[in-house]
Motif scaffolding. Sequence first.
Motif, PDB file in Angstrom:
ATOM      1  N   ALA A 185       5.416 -40.605 -30.326  1.00 40.61           N
ATOM      2  CA  ALA A 185       5.333 -40.480 -31.781  1.00 40.61           C
ATOM      3  C   ALA A 185       5.654 -39.058 -32.238  1.00 40.61           C
ATOM      4  O   ALA A 185       5.273 -38.078 -31.600  1.00 40.61           O
ATOM      5  CB  ALA A 185       3.941 -40.875 -32.261  1.00 40.61           C
ATOM      6  N   LEU A 186       6.340 -38.941 -33.382  1.00 47.05           N
ATOM      7  CA  LEU A 186       6.743 -37.654 -33.931  1.00 47.05           C
ATOM      8  C   LEU A 186       6.162 -37.442 -35.328  1.00 47.05           C
ATOM      9  O   LEU A 186       5.976 -38.399 -36.086  1.00 47.05           O
ATOM     10  CB  LEU A 186       8.274 -37.554 -34.005  1.00 47.05           C
ATOM     11  CG  LEU A 186       9.051 -37.676 -32.685  1.00 47.05           C
ATOM     12  CD1 LEU A 186      10.543 -37.648 -32.967  1.00 47.05           C
ATOM     13  CD2 LEU A 186       8.654 -36.569 -31.719  1.00 47.05           C
ATOM     14  N   ALA A 187       5.889 -36.180 -35.639  1.00 46.63           N
ATOM     15  CA  ALA A 187       5.451 -35.794 -36.978  1.00 46.63           C
ATOM     16  C   ALA A 187       6.471 -34.815 -37.551  1.00 46.63           C
ATOM     17  O   ALA A 187       6.967 -33.936 -36.846  1.00 46.63           O
ATOM     18  CB  ALA A 187       4.069 -35.155 -36.927  1.00 46.63           C
ATOM     19  N   VAL A 188       6.791 -34.977 -38.835  1.00 54.39           N
ATOM     20  CA  VAL A 188       7.792 -34.126 -39.493  1.00 54.39           C
ATOM     21  C   VAL A 188       7.115 -33.380 -40.634  1.00 54.39           C
ATOM     22  O   VAL A 188       6.428 -33.981 -41.459  1.00 54.39           O
ATOM     23  CB  VAL A 188       8.970 -34.962 -40.035  1.00 54.39           C
ATOM     24  CG1 VAL A 188      10.003 -34.052 -40.685  1.00 54.39           C
ATOM     25  CG2 VAL A 188       9.597 -35.777 -38.916  1.00 54.39           C
ATOM     26  N   ASN A 189       7.329 -32.053 -40.670  1.00 56.82           N
ATOM     27  CA  ASN A 189       6.687 -31.215 -41.672  1.00 56.82           C
ATOM     28  C   ASN A 189       7.732 -30.339 -42.355  1.00 56.82           C
ATOM     29  O   ASN A 189       8.461 -29.601 -41.694  1.00 56.82           O
ATOM     30  CB  ASN A 189       5.623 -30.339 -40.991  1.00 56.82           C
ATOM     31  CG  ASN A 189       4.774 -29.574 -41.981  1.00 56.82           C
ATOM     32  OD1 ASN A 189       5.297 -28.839 -42.803  1.00 56.82           O
ATOM     33  ND2 ASN A 189       3.476 -29.724 -41.868  1.00 56.82           N
ATOM     34  N   PHE A 190       7.799 -30.421 -43.683  1.00 56.77           N
ATOM     35  CA  PHE A 190       8.653 -29.540 -44.479  1.00 56.77           C
ATOM     36  C   PHE A 190       7.769 -28.492 -45.155  1.00 56.77           C
ATOM     37  O   PHE A 190       6.677 -28.828 -45.634  1.00 56.77           O
ATOM     38  CB  PHE A 190       9.401 -30.330 -45.551  1.00 56.77           C
ATOM     39  CG  PHE A 190      10.439 -31.271 -45.008  1.00 56.77           C
ATOM     40  CD1 PHE A 190      11.768 -30.885 -44.900  1.00 56.77           C
ATOM     41  CD2 PHE A 190      10.092 -32.544 -44.592  1.00 56.77           C
ATOM     42  CE1 PHE A 190      12.727 -31.749 -44.394  1.00 56.77           C
ATOM     43  CE2 PHE A 190      11.037 -33.424 -44.081  1.00 56.77           C
ATOM     44  CZ  PHE A 190      12.366 -33.019 -43.980  1.00 56.77           C
ATOM     45  N   PHE A 191       8.216 -27.215 -45.220  1.00 54.82           N
ATOM     46  CA  PHE A 191       7.313 -26.203 -45.743  1.00 54.82           C
ATOM     47  C   PHE A 191       7.945 -25.208 -46.706  1.00 54.82           C
ATOM     48  O   PHE A 191       7.257 -24.345 -47.220  1.00 54.82           O
ATOM     49  CB  PHE A 191       6.645 -25.440 -44.587  1.00 54.82           C
ATOM     50  CG  PHE A 191       7.590 -24.726 -43.680  1.00 54.82           C
ATOM     51  CD1 PHE A 191       7.992 -23.431 -43.947  1.00 54.82           C
ATOM     52  CD2 PHE A 191       8.091 -25.353 -42.550  1.00 54.82           C
ATOM     53  CE1 PHE A 191       8.853 -22.770 -43.103  1.00 54.82           C
ATOM     54  CE2 PHE A 191       8.951 -24.706 -41.703  1.00 54.82           C
ATOM     55  CZ  PHE A 191       9.335 -23.404 -41.973  1.00 54.82           C
ATOM     56  N   ASN A 192       9.221 -25.283 -47.000  1.00 57.99           N
ATOM     57  CA  ASN A 192       9.823 -24.332 -47.948  1.00 57.99           C
ATOM     58  C   ASN A 192      10.573 -25.112 -49.020  1.00 57.99           C
ATOM     59  O   ASN A 192      11.674 -25.610 -48.807  1.00 57.99           O
ATOM     60  CB  ASN A 192      10.775 -23.382 -47.215  1.00 57.99           C
ATOM     61  CG  ASN A 192      11.141 -22.182 -48.076  1.00 57.99           C
ATOM     62  OD1 ASN A 192      11.300 -22.297 -49.286  1.00 57.99           O
ATOM     63  ND2 ASN A 192      11.261 -21.022 -47.443  1.00 57.99           N
TER      64      ASN A 192
ATOM     65  N   ILE B 211       4.964 -37.957 -42.025  1.00 59.89           N
ATOM     66  CA  ILE B 211       5.883 -37.091 -42.764  1.00 59.89           C
ATOM     67  C   ILE B 211       5.075 -36.338 -43.810  1.00 59.89           C
ATOM     68  O   ILE B 211       4.346 -36.933 -44.603  1.00 59.89           O
ATOM     69  CB  ILE B 211       7.007 -37.887 -43.462  1.00 59.89           C
ATOM     70  CG1 ILE B 211       7.845 -38.662 -42.441  1.00 59.89           C
ATOM     71  CG2 ILE B 211       7.897 -36.950 -44.264  1.00 59.89           C
ATOM     72  CD1 ILE B 211       8.951 -39.491 -43.077  1.00 59.89           C
ATOM     73  N   ASP B 212       5.215 -35.022 -43.799  1.00 55.44           N
ATOM     74  CA  ASP B 212       4.530 -34.170 -44.777  1.00 55.44           C
ATOM     75  C   ASP B 212       5.575 -33.532 -45.680  1.00 55.44           C
ATOM     76  O   ASP B 212       6.319 -32.647 -45.271  1.00 55.44           O
ATOM     77  CB  ASP B 212       3.721 -33.102 -44.048  1.00 55.44           C
ATOM     78  CG  ASP B 212       2.841 -32.314 -45.008  1.00 55.44           C
ATOM     79  OD1 ASP B 212       3.084 -32.375 -46.224  1.00 55.44           O
ATOM     80  OD2 ASP B 212       1.916 -31.628 -44.537  1.00 55.44           O
ATOM     81  N   LEU B 213       5.619 -33.993 -46.940  1.00 56.08           N
ATOM     82  CA  LEU B 213       6.571 -33.488 -47.929  1.00 56.08           C
ATOM     83  C   LEU B 213       5.865 -32.806 -49.086  1.00 56.08           C
ATOM     84  O   LEU B 213       6.427 -32.686 -50.184  1.00 56.08           O
ATOM     85  CB  LEU B 213       7.437 -34.641 -48.444  1.00 56.08           C
ATOM     86  CG  LEU B 213       8.485 -35.177 -47.460  1.00 56.08           C
ATOM     87  CD1 LEU B 213       8.929 -36.578 -47.867  1.00 56.08           C
ATOM     88  CD2 LEU B 213       9.683 -34.235 -47.397  1.00 56.08           C
ATOM     89  N   ALA B 214       4.625 -32.374 -48.875  1.00 54.89           N
ATOM     90  CA  ALA B 214       3.851 -31.759 -49.952  1.00 54.89           C
ATOM     91  C   ALA B 214       4.611 -30.584 -50.567  1.00 54.89           C
ATOM     92  O   ALA B 214       5.168 -29.745 -49.860  1.00 54.89           O
ATOM     93  CB  ALA B 214       2.504 -31.277 -49.416  1.00 54.89           C
ATOM     94  N   LYS B 215       4.656 -30.565 -51.909  1.00 55.99           N
ATOM     95  CA  LYS B 215       5.279 -29.499 -52.711  1.00 55.99           C
ATOM     96  C   LYS B 215       6.802 -29.457 -52.596  1.00 55.99           C
ATOM     97  O   LYS B 215       7.420 -28.511 -53.080  1.00 55.99           O
ATOM     98  CB  LYS B 215       4.696 -28.130 -52.337  1.00 55.99           C
ATOM     99  CG  LYS B 215       3.199 -28.001 -52.585  1.00 55.99           C
ATOM    100  CD  LYS B 215       2.734 -26.580 -52.320  1.00 55.99           C
ATOM    101  CE  LYS B 215       1.256 -26.452 -52.586  1.00 55.99           C
ATOM    102  NZ  LYS B 215       0.773 -25.083 -52.343  1.00 55.99           N
TER     103      LYS B 215
END
Length: 717
Positions: free
Chosen positions: A341-348, A370-374
């Motif tokens: 399993a994979l987790a994807v995080n966007f931060f900028n 998937i983390d697309l916060a902000k």
Amino acid sequence: MQRWKAILFNVSLVFNCLLLFLVVFESRLAVPVWLQIAGRMHPLVLHFPLVLIVVYALAVLFLPPHKTPTEITYANAVSFVLLIAAFTAVTTSLMGLFLSKEEGYDADALLWHKWGGIAIAWFTLGWYAFYQKIQTRKIVTVGTSFFALLLIIVTGHLGAGVTHGETFLTAPLQKLQKETPVAIEDAEVFTHMVKPILEAKCISCHNNNKAKGELVMQSEELLLKGGKNGKLWDTTVADLGLLLQRIHLPMEQKKHMPPKGKPQLTDEEIAILTYWIRKGADFKLRVAQLPVGDSLQLIAARLFSSSATPVYNFEEADVALIAKLNTVNRIVSKEAEGSPALAVNFFNSSLFKSEQLKELEKIKKQIVAIDLAKMPVQDADLQFISECENLRRLNLSFTNITGNGLLQLKKLKFLRSLSLAGTNISSAQLELLRSFPELKTVYVWNTKITGNDLEQLRQKLKSIDFITGYKGDTTILKLTPPVLLNEETFLTGDPVPLKLKHYIQGAVIRYTTDGSEPDSLQSAIFKGTEQINSNTFIRAKAYKSGWISSDIFETRFYKSTYKPDTIVYISKPNEKYKDESGKTLFDLQKGERNFQLGNWIAFRENRMECLLPFSKPVQLESVTLSTLVDVGSYIMPPQLVEVWGGNDAKNLKLLGRLKPEQPVKLMPVTMKGFECKFPATTVKYIKLIATPVGKLPAWHPGKGDKGWIFVDELLLN
């Protein structure tokens, strides 16, 4: 028969007088060894008088008026039972008095049990002396019998409290009332795995009332303190210390624990204690923190339920492909070691483009989070997200979605958690979530949804838990600490960007690099453009108006410019924690908080003294020891650090000296770097000396013992 009755009665009377005399002068009582043996027979004989008193009490309740010779003979036989009960009662009380003088019993806890035993002895003798008169009136017979039974029950209960703890009798009811299933995500190793073993198999002999070997095991502090034979565990020795030594002794040996005849530990219980101690005996360690496949984690998986224990039936994605998909704006990582399993995080947010989602096409089957916060995500972007068929967790907080494309996510048959905080979602659109098969939690704080809307939603969608946050009313929530997204904390080349993030819109991250606590006014605001190029200690907090500020987040970056050709240990490390490869201190690999897992070099019996030669002269101005501080396991900061240098190995001069601050109380396990600075000097050889604490302080459970030094890395400049 009458002659024997007279003899037995007189002996019982003498014994009762002796019992009373010994109790009055108990403070001066010294029990010889042969009487100690008699005292230890107390548990063997105490059941005789109890059974005989109960038998007599029941017999006289139903004994007919003795008028005929047969009835008189029956009455005399029954009275002889009472006389034997009186004799065994006083004998048992004397044995109990002798036993109470041994070590390990709390005098206050014994007080009422002791007087209860004396009362039974005297009452039973008096009952026999006047039994003929008592039998003439039925009400007196009944009252005397019930009083005797009550006296036995109370005294027996007090005795059980001394031996097994005050709540021994009601423990099953309390356990039934308190025991609730623990999800593996919420389980703590000590609280839910170790402590139940101690309560079931150890505390009956090691409690505040009965402290065998001066050992009490009813709190974390007392467990760390140990007993008269020392501390319970030592993670630096092969057998892990006293507790497991005693458990593994042959059953026939006197010091085997639990004692022969008491419930023994199962193989699984021994394994739990062993693995927990081997990991450093951390009282706060959570099962969720254990690596997948870890021995304790596997045992916990059998013991606890799981609110979400996914079984993945898809293959792992190509490692090279994952590496390629990691960019300055996006991190793709495994959810757990050994898992596909994979987790994807966007931060900028300023760098985000919709195409970056579509670039995940080849791994969409493996994506579970998937983390697309902000991020400036639009409704149209939900089309691709809906194709990630194994997605479990989706964070769309503070994005630009309106909710019009929400129904597309219905295809995600495994979706359990959805964050819509800070979006323009409406309550009517949230009703569409009714058809989502596995959805359990939805975050909707900072939305335009009113309290009444939420109440109606909760009534209509009872299977979903809607989580709300601060709405400007009397509820004030606490911010979570900032999150570090940097994967490497060792710097060997160019400066690296500091990557801190917070998931609540409007939260401001303030930080310090001098060790002080960040405040909301003076400390620097994190802007995302900061660079790290040297040894740096980051302390950061999150702030937002209307919220309680977060706890402090801490991390350390270490800079290493030079690497020696080799390392020569002038004094040898501990045999168990030695440098097998000769490269451990310069491989840029951090050790684990659980030092049993390796990558640590340790010293205790002698100081750390090593020589670092260079093929050509280098200019140095600092040497940093990256260390472990685990006070409970006797691992302390060095008492003294010295750096010597020069161009001749036999003629070195002192460059710098450092005396690290020592702990003043037990504290959580931490990793800490100690930097010894000195004027820039060109050298070809460096000699490092680090001295362990010679005697642990008085407040420490192991006061007077030697301390350890554990080092995982040496960093030059």
